[in-house]
Design an enzyme around this catalytic site. Structure first.
Site, PDB file in Angstrom:
ATOM      1  N   ARG A  69     -21.619  25.473  68.822  1.00 49.03           N
ATOM      2  CA  ARG A  69     -20.358  24.716  68.834  1.00 49.03           C
ATOM      3  C   ARG A  69     -20.657  23.301  69.310  1.00 49.03           C
ATOM      4  NH1 ARG A  69     -19.919  23.365  73.766  1.00 49.03           N
ATOM      5  NH2 ARG A  69     -20.315  24.813  75.467  1.00 49.03           N
ATOM      6  N   GLY A  70     -19.721  22.398  69.066  1.00 52.73           N
ATOM      7  CA  GLY A  70     -19.867  21.052  69.566  1.00 52.73           C
ATOM      8  C   GLY A  70     -19.685  21.002  71.072  1.00 52.73           C
ATOM      9  N   GLY A  71     -20.191  19.928  71.682  1.00 49.89           N
ATOM     10  CA  GLY A  71     -19.977  19.733  73.102  1.00 49.89           C
ATOM     11  C   GLY A  71     -21.216  19.980  73.935  1.00 49.89           C
ATOM     12  N   TYR A  73     -22.285  21.414  78.268  1.00 48.79           N
ATOM     13  CA  TYR A  73     -22.219  22.660  79.033  1.00 48.79           C
ATOM     14  C   TYR A  73     -20.787  22.968  79.452  1.00 48.79           C
ATOM     15  CZ  TYR A  73     -27.271  23.066  79.566  1.00 48.79           C
ATOM     16  OH  TYR A  73     -28.611  23.221  79.322  1.00 48.79           O
ATOM     17  N   HIS A  76     -17.545  29.744  81.501  1.00 48.93           N
ATOM     18  CA  HIS A  76     -16.498  30.724  81.193  1.00 48.93           C
ATOM     19  C   HIS A  76     -16.584  31.843  82.208  1.00 48.93           C
ATOM     20  CE1 HIS A  76     -15.446  28.722  77.544  1.00 48.93           C
ATOM     21  NE2 HIS A  76     -16.574  29.017  76.924  1.00 48.93           N
ATOM     22  N   CYS A 180     -19.198  19.553  80.684  1.00 47.09           N
ATOM     23  CA  CYS A 180     -19.067  18.683  79.512  1.00 47.09           C
ATOM     24  C   CYS A 180     -19.780  17.348  79.701  1.00 47.09           C
ATOM     25  CB  CYS A 180     -17.602  18.470  79.149  1.00 47.09           C
ATOM     26  SG  CYS A 180     -16.772  20.002  78.696  1.00 47.09           S
TER      27      CYS A 180
END
Length: 216
Positions: A69-71, A73, A76, A180
């Protein structure tokens, strides 16, 4: 009609990715309808395509999953509502930027149901809330904390991955990464803001606000 799926027990990350990819493939082939999957994960870190290794400050704390996916660290874990969004952008408009903006607007609309003003910031992904009660940053700029993260991936113009909203996670778990890639600002949650919100509460808000934002 979008199918809403909810998992009550934490879902292992690899299991979730496999099921997302399978559903996205079925949507692309016309064999399944669109879906939104609401879940939690056990504590873990994920590395997006732009992740910088120096932003993983405590690599031994939790499992680290590389993801396409984009982004950068993200964390969760329990108390965080993850919504994996599997939509067919072939029928909703093949515009990635517009899709991400709708995800942001969706989170902001859901937060508004709890009188929380979520905001976006140029150059900083995710959704933020102002914290005027906290001391400003060393450069004098106002303190803002991140309350929701966004990371997407498309295959054959079908989306997967999605959003995560901090309801009541252990905020200390974010200390093992630079979330992020953004330093200086902090991370917050609905409970940290003093609101007695539960995961079922945010689920209701997300479902109620989805159609208004994503109406075709």
């Amino acid at each position: 009609m979008v199918e809403w799926l909810t998992s009550r027990a934490p879902v292992p990350y690899d299991t979730a990715v496999a099921e997302m990819e399978a559903r996205a493939g079925a949507i692309a082939r016309g064999e399944a309808g669109e879906a939104i999957w609401l879940l939690e994960h056990p504590p873990l870190y994920t590395a997006g395509t732009s992740a910088r290794r120096e932003d993983l400050k405590d690599p031994d704390r939790f499992p680290v999953h590389d993801t396409r996916r984009g982004g950068q660290y993200t964390y969760h874990g329990p108390g965080q509502r993850v919504a994996y969004v599997m939509l067919d952008l072939n029928t909703r408009g093949r515009d990635v930027r517009a899709y991400v903006q709708k995800l942001e607007a969706w989170v902001i609309a859901a937060l508004d149901e709890f009188n929380v003003k979520g905001e976006i910031r140029e150059g900083r992904v995710g959704v933020w809330v102002a914290r005027p009660e906290k001391a400003p940053l060393p450069d004098g700029s106002p303190r803002e904390d991140k309350i929701a993260a966004i990371g997407v991936r498309l295959r054959k113009w079908v989306s997967f991955h999605g959003i995560s909203v901090n309801v009541e996670p252990d905020l200390s778990h974010f200390d093992g990464i630079v979330p992020c890639g953004i330093e200086g600002h902090g991370v917050t949650s609905l409970v940290d803001l003093g609101l007695p919100v539960t995961l079922p509460d945010i689920d209701v808000a997300l479902k109620r606000s989805f159609d208004a934002v994503f109406a075709r």
